[in-house]
Structures are given as C-alpha cells and as structure tokens.
Scaffold this active site. Sequence first.
Site, PDB file in Angstrom:
ATOM      1  N   ASP A  67      48.107  46.418  -1.463  1.00 54.35           N
ATOM      2  CA  ASP A  67      47.224  47.182  -1.715  1.00 54.35           C
ATOM      3  C   ASP A  67      46.685  46.716  -0.494  1.00 54.35           C
ATOM      4  O   ASP A  67      47.330  46.419   0.329  1.00 54.35           O
ATOM      5  CB  ASP A  67      46.480  45.809  -2.972  1.00 54.35           C
ATOM      6  CG  ASP A  67      47.026  44.213  -2.466  1.00 54.35           C
ATOM      7  OD1 ASP A  67      47.500  44.244  -1.166  1.00 54.35           O
ATOM      8  OD2 ASP A  67      46.705  43.576  -3.424  1.00 54.35           O
ATOM      9  N   ASN A 136      42.986  32.777  -9.829  1.00 47.19           N
ATOM     10  CA  ASN A 136      43.236  33.650 -11.751  1.00 47.19           C
ATOM     11  C   ASN A 136      43.999  34.485 -11.671  1.00 47.19           C
ATOM     12  O   ASN A 136      43.956  35.148 -13.069  1.00 47.19           O
ATOM     13  CB  ASN A 136      42.009  34.122 -11.146  1.00 47.19           C
ATOM     14  CG  ASN A 136      41.827  35.543 -10.434  1.00 47.19           C
ATOM     15  OD1 ASN A 136      42.754  35.761 -10.302  1.00 47.19           O
ATOM     16  ND2 ASN A 136      40.635  36.522 -10.271  1.00 47.19           N
ATOM     17  N   HIS A 138      46.013  36.808 -10.269  1.00 45.73           N
ATOM     18  CA  HIS A 138      45.672  38.870 -10.056  1.00 45.73           C
ATOM     19  C   HIS A 138      46.750  38.350  -9.659  1.00 45.73           C
ATOM     20  O   HIS A 138      48.237  37.823  -9.638  1.00 45.73           O
ATOM     21  CB  HIS A 138      44.540  38.901  -9.701  1.00 45.73           C
ATOM     22  CG  HIS A 138      44.470  37.839  -7.983  1.00 45.73           C
ATOM     23  ND1 HIS A 138      43.590  37.975  -7.947  1.00 45.73           N
ATOM     24  CD2 HIS A 138      45.509  38.984  -7.083  1.00 45.73           C
ATOM     25  CE1 HIS A 138      43.298  37.425  -6.763  1.00 45.73           C
ATOM     26  NE2 HIS A 138      44.732  38.206  -5.831  1.00 45.73           N
ATOM     27  N   GLU A 143      43.097  42.352 -11.254  1.00 43.82           N
ATOM     28  CA  GLU A 143      42.315  41.398 -11.116  1.00 43.82           C
ATOM     29  C   GLU A 143      42.275  40.971 -13.265  1.00 43.82           C
ATOM     30  O   GLU A 143      42.431  41.771 -14.030  1.00 43.82           O
ATOM     31  CB  GLU A 143      40.584  41.390 -11.085  1.00 43.82           C
ATOM     32  CG  GLU A 143      40.507  41.649  -9.528  1.00 43.82           C
ATOM     33  CD  GLU A 143      39.993  40.050  -8.878  1.00 43.82           C
ATOM     34  OE1 GLU A 143      41.087  39.255  -9.413  1.00 43.82           O
ATOM     35  OE2 GLU A 143      39.860  40.290  -7.672  1.00 43.82           O
TER      36      GLU A 143
HETATM   37  C1  GLP Z   1      45.606  38.274  -2.275  1.00 48.56           C
HETATM   38  C2  GLP Z   1      46.582  39.681  -2.361  1.00 48.56           C
HETATM   39  C3  GLP Z   1      47.414  39.786  -3.702  1.00 48.56           C
HETATM   40  C4  GLP Z   1      48.225  37.959  -3.108  1.00 48.56           C
HETATM   41  C5  GLP Z   1      47.389  36.982  -3.672  1.00 48.56           C
HETATM   42  C6  GLP Z   1      47.731  35.429  -3.558  1.00 48.56           C
HETATM   43  O1  GLP Z   1      44.287  38.756  -2.536  1.00 48.56           O
HETATM   44  N1  GLP Z   1      45.824  40.951  -2.853  1.00 48.56           N
HETATM   45  O2  GLP Z   1      48.487  40.195  -3.250  1.00 48.56           O
HETATM   46  O3  GLP Z   1      48.949  37.860  -4.117  1.00 48.56           O
HETATM   47  O4  GLP Z   1      45.560  37.628  -3.226  1.00 48.56           O
HETATM   48  O5  GLP Z   1      46.668  35.413  -1.864  1.00 48.56           O
HETATM   49  P1  GLP Z   1      47.816  33.886  -1.513  1.00 48.56           P
HETATM   50  O6  GLP Z   1      49.055  34.087  -1.304  1.00 48.56           O
HETATM   51  O7  GLP Z   1      46.997  33.991  -0.310  1.00 48.56           O
HETATM   52  O8  GLP Z   1      47.484  33.083  -1.987  1.00 48.56           O
END
Ligand code: GLP
Length: 256
Positions: A67, A136, A138, A143
């Site tokens: 992404d 959440n 995702h 989402e």
């Molecule tokens: C972000 C990214 C995801 C990631 C997730 C968790 O928004 N787009 O690819 O896996 O949220 O992030 P973190 O590893 O900082 O908890």
Amino acid sequence: MKVIRVRDYSELSQRAATYFINKLTQSHFGVWGLATGGTPKGMYKELIIQAEEKGVSFQNLHTVNLDEYVGLQPNDPTSYHSYMQEHLFQAIDIPSENIHIPNGMASDLEKECDRYEEMIKGLEKIDIQLLGVGENGHIGFNEPGTSFDSRTHVIQLESSTREANARYFDRLGDVPTHAITMGIQTIMEASEVVLLASGKNKAKSLHALLCEKEVTEDIPATILKKHPHVTVIADEEALSLVLLTCERENEQVLKF
Ligand code: GLP
C-alpha cells in the site's frame, strides 16, 4: 495455519528475517509482497544483517508493496516509498526496477490501481506475502467492511487507523485520509502468507484469527483462515488473549 510463538519483538524480528532469507537462499529469485508499519521494521533490520552475514544477494528478487498513502510525494519522509528506502532498499542490492510500490500521486488513481494489478499479473504471482495486522483487523489498508473479492483499490482510512499511524506525522491532520491498497483477493492469491504481530494492541485481532470460527469482512484478517499456507509469527503479548481463551485448541502450535 502455523503459529510460531516467540517471546518478544526482538525474537519475532529474527525469526521472520531468517524465514525470508531461507526462501531466497533456496530459490535465488522470487516475488516478495512487502508491508510497512512499525511491526516489520525489526525484521528488515535483521534481514540486512543476515543477508550480509550469509552473502545473500537480492539481485533477482522483485518486491511489491501492499500500500501507499494518497497525496504524498515518494520523497515525503512519511510516504511508504521513503519508509522502504530507509528501512530496507538502500541497504540491499535489489535493482530499483524490481521494486514496486503504488503511486499515491497518480492523477488517475483508478488507472493506477489497474496498472498495479496488471504489474502483479505480469510477475505471475507473489511467492510470499508479508503482512502486519491493524488493531481493527485490517490487512494492508483493507479496512473492516472491505469486500473479500477486492483487488487493488483506493480506500478511505478509518479514523482509528489514522490515529494509530499519527505517531509518524507531526499532527493527526497531516495523516492522509485515503490510500491505495492491494485488495484482499490480491493478497489471497499469494502462494504463501506470513503475518507478524507484536504487542498487546494486536491481541484482539489475533484472537479473531486464531480462536473465533467466523470469517467476516468486519475483521479482514479472518479471511486468512481460508488461505492454504499461512504462518503467523507472534509474540507473547500479541498472543495473550489466545493463550487465555483457546490455548487448548492451539496446544501444539503455541508451544515454544
Ligand atoms: C498500517 C499498514 C499495515 C500495517 C498495519 C499495522 O496502517 N498499512 O500494512 O500492517 O497498519 O501497523 P503497525 O505494524 O505499525 O502496528
């Protein structure tokens, strides 16, 4: 689904890096789907160290990122382009033309999503997809409520996701409202998936994935129950709810 239980973030990063390095030493080429966020930073650091130690080359590797935010220039320090350069690409010998990240500055975002899908098709398939997971549930930036049939698309970020990611920006208002993300169907077509989870704030998502039977678009990560080859690498804190409520069902996999 295989679950590798580790003590803490440091062990998670080492195990995950070794897993990916082994893939590369076995085949010397391939397509890796990569993730951003706080979780994989330690793995990327370890990957660089282990690659150097073992003399592993990334020359024949292709990478496709999950992404990118909409509206950030690639050289913006908070873009995922910058993140990947800083945490991995600048330190390894991957050719720049083998690196693929959605362009969140494209004038026609729908066209960019189609281009990204076509590019992945052109690489045939993603051999191994790295995932983190949101609080959440995702995956990528898909989402809750995103269709399981989705392909690369533009998504409006939930306020909870923007808040969780605000720590990388000067202020909450600077966090983009939209992103381009690989779709859930795109992720599910990867031959293999490795999901990393560390910390208490991931405990609910892991519980939904490992303990609850329901596969629901309300918790996108639950779709992974239907994927034939998933490895979850998670630390004690992320597994805390699982260990409390359904350790028995997961007895084998949750042993050290
Ligand atoms: C972000 C990214 C995801 C990631 C997730 C968790 O928004 N787009 O690819 O896996 O949220 O992030 P973190 O590893 O900082 O908890």
